[in-house]
Enzyme design. Structure first.
Site, PDB file in Angstrom:
ATOM      1  N   THR A 238      39.639  43.593  39.771  1.00  0.00           N
ATOM      2  CA  THR A 238      40.121  43.528  38.342  1.00  0.00           C
ATOM      3  C   THR A 238      41.570  43.934  38.402  1.00  0.00           C
ATOM      4  O   THR A 238      42.198  44.519  37.282  1.00  0.00           O
ATOM      5  CB  THR A 238      39.294  44.576  37.724  1.00  0.00           C
ATOM      6  OG1 THR A 238      39.259  45.909  38.318  1.00  0.00           O
ATOM      7  CG2 THR A 238      37.868  44.020  37.234  1.00  0.00           C
ATOM      8  N   ALA A 239      42.126  43.815  39.509  1.00  0.00           N
ATOM      9  CA  ALA A 239      43.570  44.388  39.833  1.00  0.00           C
ATOM     10  C   ALA A 239      44.508  43.139  39.457  1.00  0.00           C
ATOM     11  O   ALA A 239      45.145  42.924  38.438  1.00  0.00           O
ATOM     12  CB  ALA A 239      43.827  45.049  41.151  1.00  0.00           C
ATOM     13  N   ARG A 240      44.803  42.505  40.514  1.00  0.00           N
ATOM     14  CA  ARG A 240      45.976  41.370  40.464  1.00  0.00           C
ATOM     15  C   ARG A 240      45.239  40.225  41.316  1.00  0.00           C
ATOM     16  O   ARG A 240      44.851  40.639  42.540  1.00  0.00           O
ATOM     17  CB  ARG A 240      47.063  41.604  40.954  1.00  0.00           C
ATOM     18  CG  ARG A 240      47.988  42.234  39.715  1.00  0.00           C
ATOM     19  CD  ARG A 240      48.268  41.471  38.544  1.00  0.00           C
ATOM     20  NE  ARG A 240      49.042  42.139  37.493  1.00  0.00           N
ATOM     21  CZ  ARG A 240      48.451  42.693  36.300  1.00  0.00           C
ATOM     22  NH1 ARG A 240      47.166  42.902  36.341  1.00  0.00           N
ATOM     23  NH2 ARG A 240      49.256  43.170  35.488  1.00  0.00           N
ATOM     24  N   ASP A 264      38.178  38.870  38.064  1.00  0.00           N
ATOM     25  CA  ASP A 264      38.690  38.822  36.643  1.00  0.00           C
ATOM     26  C   ASP A 264      39.919  38.309  36.731  1.00  0.00           C
ATOM     27  O   ASP A 264      40.551  38.200  35.662  1.00  0.00           O
ATOM     28  CB  ASP A 264      38.585  40.149  36.093  1.00  0.00           C
ATOM     29  CG  ASP A 264      39.122  40.391  34.640  1.00  0.00           C
ATOM     30  OD1 ASP A 264      38.751  39.610  33.761  1.00  0.00           O
ATOM     31  OD2 ASP A 264      39.798  41.437  34.313  1.00  0.00           O
ATOM     32  N   GLU A 269      46.930  32.730  37.928  1.00  0.00           N
ATOM     33  CA  GLU A 269      46.381  32.312  36.834  1.00  0.00           C
ATOM     34  C   GLU A 269      47.237  31.905  35.537  1.00  0.00           C
ATOM     35  O   GLU A 269      48.482  32.217  35.443  1.00  0.00           O
ATOM     36  CB  GLU A 269      45.361  33.612  36.426  1.00  0.00           C
ATOM     37  CG  GLU A 269      46.481  34.841  35.859  1.00  0.00           C
ATOM     38  CD  GLU A 269      45.589  36.160  35.603  1.00  0.00           C
ATOM     39  OE1 GLU A 269      44.684  36.346  36.433  1.00  0.00           O
ATOM     40  OE2 GLU A 269      45.754  36.806  34.934  1.00  0.00           O
ATOM     41  N   HIS A 287      40.431  37.231  33.020  1.00  0.00           N
ATOM     42  CA  HIS A 287      41.343  38.462  32.784  1.00  0.00           C
ATOM     43  C   HIS A 287      41.176  39.308  31.507  1.00  0.00           C
ATOM     44  O   HIS A 287      41.964  39.241  30.801  1.00  0.00           O
ATOM     45  CB  HIS A 287      42.868  38.079  32.746  1.00  0.00           C
ATOM     46  CG  HIS A 287      43.907  38.877  33.249  1.00  0.00           C
ATOM     47  ND1 HIS A 287      44.890  39.051  33.878  1.00  0.00           N
ATOM     48  CD2 HIS A 287      43.567  40.401  33.053  1.00  0.00           C
ATOM     49  CE1 HIS A 287      45.349  40.009  34.195  1.00  0.00           C
ATOM     50  NE2 HIS A 287      44.883  41.062  33.558  1.00  0.00           N
ATOM     51  N   GLY A 289      39.864  42.486  31.506  1.00  0.00           N
ATOM     52  CA  GLY A 289      39.814  43.895  31.933  1.00  0.00           C
ATOM     53  C   GLY A 289      40.063  44.735  30.706  1.00  0.00           C
ATOM     54  O   GLY A 289      39.426  45.515  30.378  1.00  0.00           O
ATOM     55  N   SER A 290      41.326  44.275  30.070  1.00  0.00           N
ATOM     56  CA  SER A 290      41.606  45.418  28.976  1.00  0.00           C
ATOM     57  C   SER A 290      41.563  44.750  27.697  1.00  0.00           C
ATOM     58  O   SER A 290      41.998  45.377  26.820  1.00  0.00           O
ATOM     59  CB  SER A 290      43.310  45.609  29.021  1.00  0.00           C
ATOM     60  OG  SER A 290      44.116  44.348  28.880  1.00  0.00           O
TER      61      SER A 290
HETATM   62  C1  DGY Z   1      47.538  45.033  32.924  1.00  0.00           C
HETATM   63  O1  DGY Z   1      47.607  45.941  31.708  1.00  0.00           O
HETATM   64  O2  DGY Z   1      48.220  44.958  33.792  1.00  0.00           O
HETATM   65  C2  DGY Z   1      46.288  44.424  32.780  1.00  0.00           C
HETATM   66  O3  DGY Z   1      46.184  43.425  33.715  1.00  0.00           O
HETATM   67  C3  DGY Z   1      46.021  43.578  31.497  1.00  0.00           C
HETATM   68  O4  DGY Z   1      44.763  43.269  31.213  1.00  0.00           O
END
Ligand code: DGY
Length: 321
Positions: A238-240, A264, A269, A287, A289-290
């Site tokens: 879920t990072a990069r 994710d 991407e 993506h 995550g947030s």
């Molecule tokens: C971020 O804030 O860097 C996240 O990847 C966005 O979802």
């Protein structure tokens, strides 16, 4: 007179309302997405830019930034899309949004762990493709999470929030990070520290990537790292995306060396490596995550806090440069 700011994408209503209350806002739509040339052109007539991870501000872009821009605030925790050295050289202050994403991203990591362990994506596809023959004893049999060792690579706020959630599923938490947490924190999270990544890998039946993208971490998850994991391990990211060598990951998923991947984020991407599309043992998200309203609101407020501080002549609360 209100200062003028450019917001490169539409943000949640509450964030836009707060921005408009304080500033004269130029808001770009999301379709089509703003180009770098458009951003640089609009930048000539504003005092600050609130941007997202989509706007890649590499050195050549920062070098072309008009002189009047001395403040960039990104609606993200990640800042690998901004060349901070180039910003420093130009006297441009930069801030990010480091807190709002924490819980939402940890939830998505948990969802990827669960979905990978229990083959949720394959099950969903079977139903949507109208291919479900009915309940069967050996159909889509996965594995439980309880009692399994979860190795967390990168034990910042998100890694710790994941540990807390995974403990709720009775997972055995292990971590590696360049910073070791205090004994009290480790006790609170029930987390075992590993002095080296290799040591963490050797125990990780499940492995979660939670480190930022830096020159040190980029593409670290390659063949030799994969070979140090237990056979059939599950990895979630879920990072990069650029922490992973896609060719090596795909080969390991094909051979069974890796059991499953829940992803994710992807290098390059939204265009992702073709090899992922047809691999059944993957659980893939765009993506997300947030992508929870609580997170997106807070990210927006944090990005605006930086801009407010900049105009008040103070240090940004989440200052990067
Ligand atoms: C971020 O804030 O860097 C996240 O990847 C966005 O979802």
């Amino acid at each position: 007179m209100k200062k003028k700011i450019l917001i490169t994408w539409p943000l949640p209503e509450a964030v836009m309302a707060r921005a408009r209350a304080s500033y004269d806002v130029i808001a770009h739509g999301d379709d089509p997405r703003i180009t770098i040339d458009e951003m640089l052109e609009t930048a000539k007539s504003v005092d600050a830019i609130l941007l997202t991870l989509n706007e890649k501000c590499r050195k050549d872009v920062i070098d072309r930034m008009p002189e009047n821009i001395k403040c960039l605030s990104t609606f993200s925790i990640g800042f690998d899309h901004i060349d901070l050295d180039a910003c420093k050289a130009r006297g441009i202050k930069v801030g990010n949004a480091p807190h709002g994403v924490t819980v939402a991203t940890a939830e998505i990591a948990m969802l990827l762990l669960l979905g990978s362990a229990r083959r949720a994506g394959e099950g969903e596809a079977m139903i949507r493709q109208r291919k479900w023959p009915g309940w069967q004893p050996l159909q889509l049999v996965g594995q439980r999470l309880d009692g399994k060792k979860l190795g967390i690579y990168g034990f910042g706020k998100i890694g710790q929030a994941l540990a807390k959630r995974a403990r709720g599923f009775d997972m055995d938490i292990h971590y590696y990070d360049i910073y070791r947490q205090s004994p009290e924190k480790e006790k609170e999270l029930g987390a075992t520290y590993h002095m080296t990544l290799d040591s963490l890998l050797s125990v990780s039946q499940f492995f979660s990537i939670n480190a930022p993208s830096t020159p040190e971490t980029r593409y670290f998850f390659n063949k030799s790292v994969i070979e140090k994991l237990p056979h059939g391990a599950v990895v979630v990211n879920t990072a990069r995306g650029d922490l992973v060598n896609d060719e090596d990951m795909i080969a390991a998923l094909k051979s069974g060396r890796l059991g499953y991947a829940g992803l994710d984020v992807f290098a390059g991407e939204p265009k992702i490596h073709d090899g992922y599309y047809d691999l059944p043992n993957t659980f893939l998200f765009p993506h997300l995550g947030s992508a929870a309203i609580e997170a997106r609101n807070q990210m927006g407020y944090e990005a605006l806090d930086n801009i407010d501080a900049f105009f008040a002549g103070k240090d940004m609360p989440a200052k990067l440069a």
